[in-house]
Design an enzyme around this catalytic site. Structure first.
Site, PDB file in Angstrom:
ATOM      1  NE  ARG A  62      -3.590   1.997   2.937  1.00 21.24           N
ATOM      2  CZ  ARG A  62      -4.806   2.404   2.540  1.00 21.24           C
ATOM      3  NH1 ARG A  62      -5.487   1.699   1.672  1.00 21.24           N
ATOM      4  NH2 ARG A  62      -5.327   3.507   3.031  1.00 21.24           N
ATOM      5  CB  ILE A  88      -5.704   5.899  -0.968  1.00 20.13           C
ATOM      6  CG1 ILE A  88      -5.622   4.367  -0.956  1.00 20.13           C
ATOM      7  CG2 ILE A  88      -4.919   6.443   0.211  1.00 20.13           C
ATOM      8  CD1 ILE A  88      -4.169   3.849  -1.077  1.00 20.13           C
ATOM      9  CB  SER A  89     -10.876   3.688   0.614  1.00 21.40           C
ATOM     10  OG  SER A  89     -11.572   4.236  -0.471  1.00 21.40           O
ATOM     11  CD  GLN A  90     -11.388   2.864   7.778  1.00 23.57           C
ATOM     12  OE1 GLN A  90     -12.418   3.316   7.271  1.00 23.57           O
ATOM     13  NE2 GLN A  90     -11.333   2.419   9.001  1.00 23.57           N
ATOM     14  N   PRO A  91      -7.954   1.137   4.734  1.00 22.81           N
ATOM     15  CG  PRO A  91      -5.853   0.540   5.591  1.00 22.81           C
ATOM     16  CD  PRO A  91      -6.850   1.653   5.578  1.00 22.81           C
TER      17      PRO A  91
END
Ligand code: SAH
Length: 237
Positions: A62, A88-91
């Site tokens: 990531r 970028i979205s939260q994992p």
């Protein structure tokens, strides 16, 4: 004397590894550790239990999809800026949306909102063909570079308004939308196969939206309300 020899051996090893590319490609152990922790603490403890999804999340670097400035935070439990006002979205959200798609290895998936390319990389670990559309040309180009560096060969990117899907490669077994429209785009419903799944956040800008899982069954659409989420808006050209 012995020290001198040791010095030579060490230097020779470093030079050899630079030339063989090892030193340039190997990731720092702190990233490996942070990624492992992310899977254990943010995903396994919540409702992510699909081993294939957990493996993909544990594999894709990531930190390679965010700028150097943010790489230390790449595995933290929140979204991160990727430029142009996008994130970028939260994992956990990446894992949850991926798990809902129930991808099989021989399927074809469409993503709307390429952003950094990270979600596309996760999809590419799980299925054969990934198509991804990004409205901001610079982001599409940056994502393409990151994905090339990671040697993904099963991802096709294009810069366009994803509201219209990607007709040329339709129909898709699965569609994932990572920016929030105010209604579900009709072209995306049309481009979904019978038996296909779509995961999409729907709702007003700048507020919470609802994450929906849609399943196409013949002429019917089944809707499952998953959770409140917060996404950047799906913009129009
Ligand atoms: N999936 C991405 C994060 C997406 S952020 C990742 O893994 O990093 C949402 C992205 O959707 C932004 O990059 C934004 O530019 C893009 N976007 C917004 N409206 C769009 C549209 N109509 N068509 C395609 N992309 C769009």
């Amino acid at each position: 004397m012995l020290q001198e020899r040791l010095k030579i051996v060490v230097i020779a090893t470093i030079v050899t590894s630079i030339f063989s590319g090892q030193l340039l490609l190997a990731e720092s152990p702190k990233f490996t550790k942070a990624r492992k922790n992310m899977v254990q603490k943010q995903l396994r403890t919540r409702n992510i239990n699909d081993e294939k999804v957990l493996n993909a999340m544990g594999k894709v670097p990531r930190h390679e999809f965010v700028s150097k400035f943010y790489s230390k935070q790449a595995y933290d439990d929140h979204p991160l800026p990727i430029g142009h006002g996008q994130t970028i979205s939260q994992p956990y959200i990446v894992a949850l949306m991926t798990q809902l798609l129930k991808l099989k290895p021989d399927e074809k998936v469409l993503e709307i909102g390429t952003g950094s390319g990270y979600q596309a990389a996760i999809l590419a670990e799980l299925t054969k063909e990934v198509y991804t559309v990004e409205i901001i040309k610079e982001l599409k180009e940056k994502a393409e570079k990151s994905l090339k560096k990671q040697e993904y060969k099963n991802i096709k990117l294009k810069s366009a308004d994803g509201y219209y899907g990607w007709k040329k490669y339709a129909p898709f077994d699965a569609i994932i939308v990572t920016a929030a429209p105010e209604h579900i785009p009709q072209p995306l419903i049309q481009q979904l196969k019978d038996g296909g799944r779509m995961v999409i956040p729907v709702g007003p800008q700048g507020n919470y939206q609802t994450l929906w899982l849609l399943e196409k069954k013949g002429e019917k659409l089944e809707f499952h309300n998953i959770s409140p989420v917060m996404f950047v808006p799906l913009t129009r050209q």
